[in-house]
Design a protein around this motif. Structure first.
Motif, PDB file in Angstrom:
ATOM      1  N   MET A 129       0.772  -1.165  -0.017  1.00  0.00           N
ATOM      2  CA  MET A 129      -0.073  -0.078   0.064  1.00  0.00           C
ATOM      3  C   MET A 129       1.052   1.279   0.040  1.00  0.00           C
ATOM      4  SD  MET A 129      -2.906   0.555   2.797  1.00  0.00           S
ATOM      5  CE  MET A 129      -4.014  -0.542   2.299  1.00  0.00           C
ATOM      6  N   ILE A 130       0.490   2.258  -0.649  1.00  0.00           N
ATOM      7  CA  ILE A 130       1.134   3.576  -0.710  1.00  0.00           C
ATOM      8  C   ILE A 130      -0.061   4.659  -0.228  1.00  0.00           C
ATOM      9  CG2 ILE A 130       2.259   5.346  -1.947  1.00  0.00           C
ATOM     10  CD1 ILE A 130       3.493   3.227  -3.663  1.00  0.00           C
ATOM     11  N   GLY A 131       0.170   5.470   0.730  1.00  0.00           N
ATOM     12  CA  GLY A 131      -0.832   6.177   0.998  1.00  0.00           C
ATOM     13  C   GLY A 131      -0.629   6.954   2.484  1.00  0.00           C
ATOM     14  N   THR A 132      -1.445   7.528   3.274  1.00  0.00           N
ATOM     15  CA  THR A 132      -1.345   7.743   4.534  1.00  0.00           C
ATOM     16  C   THR A 132      -2.598   7.650   5.610  1.00  0.00           C
ATOM     17  OG1 THR A 132      -2.264  10.069   4.001  1.00  0.00           O
ATOM     18  CG2 THR A 132       0.053   9.768   4.148  1.00  0.00           C
ATOM     19  N   GLY A 133      -3.421   6.787   4.922  1.00  0.00           N
ATOM     20  CA  GLY A 133      -4.509   6.602   5.708  1.00  0.00           C
ATOM     21  C   GLY A 133      -5.872   5.763   4.835  1.00  0.00           C
ATOM     22  N   PRO A 134      -6.853   5.494   5.517  1.00  0.00           N
ATOM     23  CA  PRO A 134      -7.946   4.569   4.737  1.00  0.00           C
ATOM     24  C   PRO A 134      -8.606   5.331   3.709  1.00  0.00           C
ATOM     25  CG  PRO A 134      -8.226   4.618   7.339  1.00  0.00           C
ATOM     26  CD  PRO A 134      -7.029   5.513   7.039  1.00  0.00           C
ATOM     27  N   ASP A 135      -8.608   6.613   3.685  1.00  0.00           N
ATOM     28  CA  ASP A 135      -9.459   7.614   2.736  1.00  0.00           C
ATOM     29  C   ASP A 135      -8.260   8.334   1.922  1.00  0.00           C
ATOM     30  OD1 ASP A 135     -11.938   7.143   3.869  1.00  0.00           O
ATOM     31  OD2 ASP A 135     -11.604   8.545   5.373  1.00  0.00           O
ATOM     32  N   LEU A 150      10.300 -11.125  -1.910  1.00  0.00           N
ATOM     33  CA  LEU A 150      10.874  -9.687  -1.784  1.00  0.00           C
ATOM     34  C   LEU A 150      11.320  -8.870  -3.111  1.00  0.00           C
ATOM     35  CD1 LEU A 150      12.944 -10.806   1.444  1.00  0.00           C
ATOM     36  CD2 LEU A 150      10.818  -9.686   1.421  1.00  0.00           C
ATOM     37  N   ALA A 151      11.711  -9.526  -3.927  1.00  0.00           N
ATOM     38  CA  ALA A 151      12.190  -9.103  -5.177  1.00  0.00           C
ATOM     39  C   ALA A 151      10.900  -8.303  -5.913  1.00  0.00           C
ATOM     40  CB  ALA A 151      12.793  -9.992  -6.151  1.00  0.00           C
ATOM     41  N   ALA A 152       9.765  -9.115  -5.857  1.00  0.00           N
ATOM     42  CA  ALA A 152       8.428  -8.527  -6.547  1.00  0.00           C
ATOM     43  C   ALA A 152       8.048  -7.155  -5.837  1.00  0.00           C
ATOM     44  CB  ALA A 152       7.431  -9.707  -6.613  1.00  0.00           C
ATOM     45  N   VAL A 153       8.068  -7.535  -4.471  1.00  0.00           N
ATOM     46  CA  VAL A 153       7.628  -6.430  -3.667  1.00  0.00           C
ATOM     47  C   VAL A 153       8.345  -5.007  -3.925  1.00  0.00           C
ATOM     48  CG1 VAL A 153       7.774  -5.327  -1.220  1.00  0.00           C
ATOM     49  CG2 VAL A 153       6.940  -7.751  -1.811  1.00  0.00           C
ATOM     50  N   ALA A 154       9.849  -5.299  -3.625  1.00  0.00           N
ATOM     51  CA  ALA A 154      10.786  -4.087  -4.121  1.00  0.00           C
ATOM     52  C   ALA A 154      10.630  -3.429  -5.553  1.00  0.00           C
ATOM     53  CB  ALA A 154      12.243  -4.631  -4.099  1.00  0.00           C
ATOM     54  N   ALA A 155      10.168  -4.324  -6.278  1.00  0.00           N
ATOM     55  CA  ALA A 155      10.033  -3.738  -7.806  1.00  0.00           C
ATOM     56  C   ALA A 155       8.844  -3.079  -7.991  1.00  0.00           C
ATOM     57  CB  ALA A 155       9.830  -5.191  -8.793  1.00  0.00           C
ATOM     58  N   TRP A 156       7.773  -3.700  -7.185  1.00  0.00           N
ATOM     59  CA  TRP A 156       6.550  -2.876  -7.411  1.00  0.00           C
ATOM     60  C   TRP A 156       6.512  -1.290  -6.685  1.00  0.00           C
ATOM     61  CZ3 TRP A 156       2.874  -0.535  -3.844  1.00  0.00           C
ATOM     62  CH2 TRP A 156       1.666  -0.399  -4.122  1.00  0.00           C
ATOM     63  N   PHE A 157       7.234  -1.440  -5.457  1.00  0.00           N
ATOM     64  CA  PHE A 157       7.499   0.170  -4.975  1.00  0.00           C
ATOM     65  C   PHE A 157       8.465   0.842  -6.146  1.00  0.00           C
ATOM     66  CE2 PHE A 157       6.043  -1.851  -0.906  1.00  0.00           C
ATOM     67  CZ  PHE A 157       5.207  -0.768  -0.503  1.00  0.00           C
ATOM     68  N   ALA A 158       9.683   0.274  -6.485  1.00  0.00           N
ATOM     69  CA  ALA A 158      10.612   1.002  -6.970  1.00  0.00           C
ATOM     70  C   ALA A 158       9.778   1.599  -8.490  1.00  0.00           C
ATOM     71  CB  ALA A 158      11.474   0.259  -7.739  1.00  0.00           C
ATOM     72  N   ALA A 159       8.641   0.959  -9.073  1.00  0.00           N
ATOM     73  CA  ALA A 159       7.929   1.530 -10.151  1.00  0.00           C
ATOM     74  C   ALA A 159       6.994   2.599  -9.845  1.00  0.00           C
ATOM     75  CB  ALA A 159       7.225   0.475 -10.780  1.00  0.00           C
ATOM     76  N   ARG A 160       6.868   3.011  -8.558  1.00  0.00           N
ATOM     77  CA  ARG A 160       5.980   4.036  -8.457  1.00  0.00           C
ATOM     78  C   ARG A 160       6.665   5.326  -7.733  1.00  0.00           C
ATOM     79  NH1 ARG A 160       4.222  -0.221  -9.202  1.00  0.00           N
ATOM     80  NH2 ARG A 160       2.219  -0.539 -10.214  1.00  0.00           N
TER      81      ARG A 160
END
Length: 316
Positions: free
Chosen positions: A16-22, A39-49
């Protein structure tokens, strides 16, 4: 401020990327396969954003969250095959070059429910996740109620329900501990189906409520919690909360002063208001709190340097 949250589960990593439910910018799920692959898939998703300020992880466990430990961020012996002793923090920190904070998934979920969900206004909260495994996380005045290691409430022993005496339990370590009696594997072993296939009038819920009610009773009497929030794929079923409340009422008996101030069993035991997002939202809170703490330390350090620069030298 861009915060990342990871609910690291035995079946799925919820990102998740954000600061709260809304205020959620993006969400994603990564299947929990082999550690390096996941862990590689997790890192790739964040890196792409794009850049993230910091990431919080709420992880299945047991996991070492003590920052002073050489094993910080490392899982210990866990039922998830292939994941014992895996370091969750270092590979992600190295790949993304961001600070990472880690806690147990149940503590993270408790933080979210106390901030935005079913435990708002409570000083002491227990969050119980029931699914692939059983975990218990507790907060007192917003702080995790544990020492070097998290609580392992899923492996306590409670009285066996009379209709269940022939069942040996499914926990590979303890057999008929709480997890071995109410987890997804335990349900399938007894009733040959998943919890989602059990109708509300199935007697399984009376049996499961017996065990969860005993756990909630202990949380109130031993830890003094005001709210017991049930989460996970099984815990969020309202019928389970209903049956657990009945058990707690039976156990309290005439000693109702213990529960009356907390709203009675109905006020104490409740399904998670944030559903299956509690863990990832709690991870965002971990990230936010860590970021604010680092900023506070930096401001204090800068103020100290400024004071030393402007102070007059002592008179000779």
């Amino acid at each position: 401020m861009r915060l990342g949250g990871i609910d690291a589960g035995g079946t799925t990593f919820k990102l998740m990327i954000g600061t709260g439910p809304d205020l959620i910018e993006d969400e994603h799920r990564v299947p929990t396969t082999r550690p390096a692959e996941t862990l590689a898939a997790v890192a790739a998703w964040f890196a792409a954003r794009g850049p993230i300020d910091t990431i919080g992880i709420g992880s299945f466990g047991p996991v070492v969250s003590d920052r002073s430990s050489a094993d910080h961020g490392r899982l210990l012996i866990t039922p998830k095959p292939g994941w014992s002793h895996v370091d969750l923090v270092t590979p992600l920190r190295d790949a993304l070059n961001v600070p990472i904070t880690i806690e147990s998934d149940v503590v993270a979920a408790a933080m979210a429910e106390q901030t935005w969900g079913a435990a708002r206004g409570c000083r002491a909260t227990a969050y119980v996740t029931i699914g692939t495994g059983v975990g218990v996380g507790m907060l007192v005045d917003g702080q995790p109620a544990h020492g070097l290691m998290q609580a392992e409430g899923g492996h306590i022993f409670v009285p066996i329900a009379p209709v269940d005496r022939a069942f040996a339990g499914t926990c590979p370590h303890h057999g008929a501990c709480l997890e071995g009696l109410v987890s997804a594997a335990a349900i399938r072993a007894r009733w040959q189906c998943g919890a989602e296939q059990l109708a509300d009038d199935h007697d399984a819920w009376r049996v499961l409520g017996h065990y969860v009610g005993h756990l909630a009773h202990l949380c109130v009497l031993l830890a003094g919690v005001d709210r017991v929030v049930l989460g996970g794929g099984i815990g969020t079923r309202e019928i389970l909360a209903h049956r657990a409340r009945q058990t707690m009422g039976d156990l309290i008996g005439t000693y109702t002063s213990v529960t009356a101030a907390r709203g009675g069993p109905t006020g104490i035991i409740t399904p998670a208001a944030l559903g299956t997002r509690s863990g990832a939202l709690g991870a965002l809170l971990l990230a936010r709190d860590a970021l604010e703490q680092r900023r506070g330390m930096r401001v204090a350090a800068e103020a100290s340097v400024g004071y030393r620069r402007t102070s007059s030298p002592p008179a000779r």
